[in-house]
Design a protein around this motif. Structure first.
Motif, PDB file in Angstrom:
ATOM      1  N   VAL A  83     119.951 -18.788  14.019  1.00 56.58           N
ATOM      2  CA  VAL A  83     119.024 -18.652  12.785  1.00 56.58           C
ATOM      3  C   VAL A  83     119.342 -19.933  11.830  1.00 56.58           C
ATOM      4  O   VAL A  83     120.431 -19.789  11.380  1.00 56.58           O
ATOM      5  CB  VAL A  83     119.074 -17.342  12.046  1.00 56.58           C
ATOM      6  N   THR A  84     118.238 -20.708  11.610  1.00 57.99           N
ATOM      7  CA  THR A  84     118.625 -21.808  10.762  1.00 57.99           C
ATOM      8  C   THR A  84     117.926 -21.661   9.321  1.00 57.99           C
ATOM      9  O   THR A  84     118.209 -22.374   8.375  1.00 57.99           O
ATOM     10  CB  THR A  84     118.203 -23.313  11.380  1.00 57.99           C
ATOM     11  N   VAL A  85     116.994 -20.694   9.287  1.00 56.48           N
ATOM     12  CA  VAL A  85     116.285 -20.390   8.162  1.00 56.48           C
ATOM     13  C   VAL A  85     116.103 -18.800   8.217  1.00 56.48           C
ATOM     14  O   VAL A  85     115.774 -18.225   8.992  1.00 56.48           O
ATOM     15  CB  VAL A  85     114.886 -20.947   8.008  1.00 56.48           C
ATOM     16  N   THR A 130     128.555 -23.578  10.767  1.00 55.72           N
ATOM     17  CA  THR A 130     128.794 -24.362  12.057  1.00 55.72           C
ATOM     18  C   THR A 130     127.996 -25.479  12.281  1.00 55.72           C
ATOM     19  O   THR A 130     128.256 -26.578  12.794  1.00 55.72           O
ATOM     20  CB  THR A 130     128.803 -23.331  13.333  1.00 55.72           C
ATOM     21  N   GLU A 131     126.575 -25.061  12.005  1.00 56.80           N
ATOM     22  CA  GLU A 131     125.382 -26.170  12.190  1.00 56.80           C
ATOM     23  C   GLU A 131     125.307 -27.267  11.285  1.00 56.80           C
ATOM     24  O   GLU A 131     124.936 -28.169  11.259  1.00 56.80           O
ATOM     25  CB  GLU A 131     124.194 -25.522  12.326  1.00 56.80           C
ATOM     26  N   ARG A 132     126.250 -27.132   9.994  1.00 55.22           N
ATOM     27  CA  ARG A 132     126.232 -27.834   8.960  1.00 55.22           C
ATOM     28  C   ARG A 132     124.641 -28.010   8.525  1.00 55.22           C
ATOM     29  O   ARG A 132     124.301 -28.993   7.810  1.00 55.22           O
ATOM     30  CB  ARG A 132     126.793 -29.147   9.172  1.00 55.22           C
ATOM     31  N   PHE A 133     123.979 -26.818   8.739  1.00 56.82           N
ATOM     32  CA  PHE A 133     122.546 -26.943   8.138  1.00 56.82           C
ATOM     33  C   PHE A 133     122.202 -25.510   7.894  1.00 56.82           C
ATOM     34  O   PHE A 133     122.370 -24.809   8.936  1.00 56.82           O
ATOM     35  CB  PHE A 133     121.568 -27.564   8.926  1.00 56.82           C
ATOM     36  N   GLY A 134     121.396 -25.198   6.948  1.00 58.66           N
ATOM     37  CA  GLY A 134     120.680 -23.767   6.695  1.00 58.66           C
ATOM     38  C   GLY A 134     120.080 -23.721   5.842  1.00 58.66           C
ATOM     39  O   GLY A 134     120.170 -24.603   4.643  1.00 58.66           O
ATOM     40  N   ARG A 135     119.116 -22.660   5.705  1.00 57.93           N
ATOM     41  CA  ARG A 135     118.204 -22.202   4.294  1.00 57.93           C
ATOM     42  C   ARG A 135     118.350 -21.051   4.158  1.00 57.93           C
ATOM     43  O   ARG A 135     117.719 -20.146   5.074  1.00 57.93           O
ATOM     44  CB  ARG A 135     116.812 -22.973   4.542  1.00 57.93           C
ATOM     45  N   ILE A 136     118.553 -20.433   3.044  1.00 55.78           N
ATOM     46  CA  ILE A 136     118.364 -19.183   2.767  1.00 55.78           C
ATOM     47  C   ILE A 136     117.423 -18.982   1.666  1.00 55.78           C
ATOM     48  O   ILE A 136     117.702 -19.555   0.492  1.00 55.78           O
ATOM     49  CB  ILE A 136     119.740 -18.297   2.641  1.00 55.78           C
ATOM     50  N   ILE A 137     116.502 -18.214   1.954  1.00 55.43           N
ATOM     51  CA  ILE A 137     115.265 -18.114   0.786  1.00 55.43           C
ATOM     52  C   ILE A 137     115.039 -16.789   0.528  1.00 55.43           C
ATOM     53  O   ILE A 137     114.459 -16.102   1.393  1.00 55.43           O
ATOM     54  CB  ILE A 137     113.887 -18.875   1.164  1.00 55.43           C
ATOM     55  N   ASN A 138     115.575 -16.400  -0.665  1.00 54.12           N
ATOM     56  CA  ASN A 138     115.257 -14.732  -1.051  1.00 54.12           C
ATOM     57  C   ASN A 138     114.226 -14.670  -1.804  1.00 54.12           C
ATOM     58  O   ASN A 138     113.752 -15.266  -2.906  1.00 54.12           O
ATOM     59  CB  ASN A 138     116.536 -14.559  -2.014  1.00 54.12           C
ATOM     60  N   ILE A 139     113.443 -13.766  -1.422  1.00 53.27           N
ATOM     61  CA  ILE A 139     112.148 -13.279  -2.098  1.00 53.27           C
ATOM     62  C   ILE A 139     112.584 -12.322  -3.298  1.00 53.27           C
ATOM     63  O   ILE A 139     112.788 -11.123  -2.952  1.00 53.27           O
ATOM     64  CB  ILE A 139     111.169 -12.746  -1.227  1.00 53.27           C
TER      65      ILE A 139
END
Length: 245
Positions: A83-85, A130-139
């Motif tokens: 899961v990246t996003v 670990t991926e050094r990338f991610g997006r968490i978007i909270n509604i």
């Protein structure tokens, strides 16, 4: 998108807003894979899967259960994806005046709106590190910023989501992970179906744009924040409300 979104998980994905977000990603990024997090009712989600069988799947997920989150992430990783996003979209409200609010109503709304966002973020954050990338978007909700009468539980939960967003954003910023929140106002989904035509007309008069928002208008903001071009935006809260506040 300048960086492909390899895998996005959307909770509350059988509802109008979750479906709108899913469809927007599927229509605008041909390389992404979308997981639709659903608990029991999945009829609408399955219709999206049938349209994009190679790029979309439902994922059984009770967002109020820590073990369910762990199982969901394990299932995603077993398919060779990470899961990246994460879009923490699941939520509900059960409105009462505080003086007569059952304790069960308070607990359930806090659990579904705030605790679920915490558990979801915790479930995916190590993989993103670990991926050094991610997006968490909270509604979140406009109620977090402009709390209405009768929503002490919901307003408190969504305000907590906004504060959690800001704090977590600081914790993971150096790792290429951004965390942002959206605060939608009145959006044309089934959540407004209880209104009569006269009630809807009166409510629209209180909105400077004189209309309700569309799910696609929230989805486009989610899509932008998931984009690598939004890499310098984190800890932000964006209201999407037609100018109410």
């Amino acid at each position: 998108m300048s960086k492909s979104v390899s895998c996005i998980l959307i909770t509350g994905a059988n509802g109008g807003l979750g479906l709108g977000i899913a469809k927007y990603f599927l229509e605008h990024d041909s390389s992404c894979f979308v997981y639709l997090g659903v608990r029991t009712n999945r009829d609408h989600a399955e219709s999206v899967v049938s349209d994009y069988p190679d790029r979309c799947a439902t994922l059984t997920l009770d967002v109020t259960s820590e073990s369910a989150w762990k199982q969901a992430v394990t299932e995603v990783e077993a398919s060779g994806r990470k899961v990246t996003v994460l879009v923490n979209n699941a939520g509900n409200h059960d409105d009462h005046l505080l003086a007569t609010m059952p304790k069960s109503s308070w607990d359930q709304v806090i659990d579904t709106n705030l605790n679920a966002a915490f558990m979801g973020s915790q479930a995916v954050i190590r993989g993103m590190m670990t991926e050094r990338f991610g997006r968490i978007i909270n509604i979140a909700s406009l109620s977090a910023l402009l709390a209405p009468m009768g929503q002490t539980n919901y307003a408190a939960a969504k305000a907590g989501v906004v504060a959690m967003t800001q704090s977590l954003a600081k914790e993971v910023a150096r790792m290429g992970i951004t965390v942002n929140a959206l605060c939608p106002g009145y959006i044309e989904t089934s959540a407004l179906d209880h209104m009569s035509a006269d009630q809807a007309k009166a409510l629209k008069k209180s909105i400077p744009m004189r209309r309700f928002g569309r799910a696609s208008e929230v989805a486009s903001a989610v899509f932008f924040l998931a984009n690598a071009d939004a890499a310098y935006i984190t800890g932000s809260t964006l209201k999407i409300d037609g100018g109410i506040f």
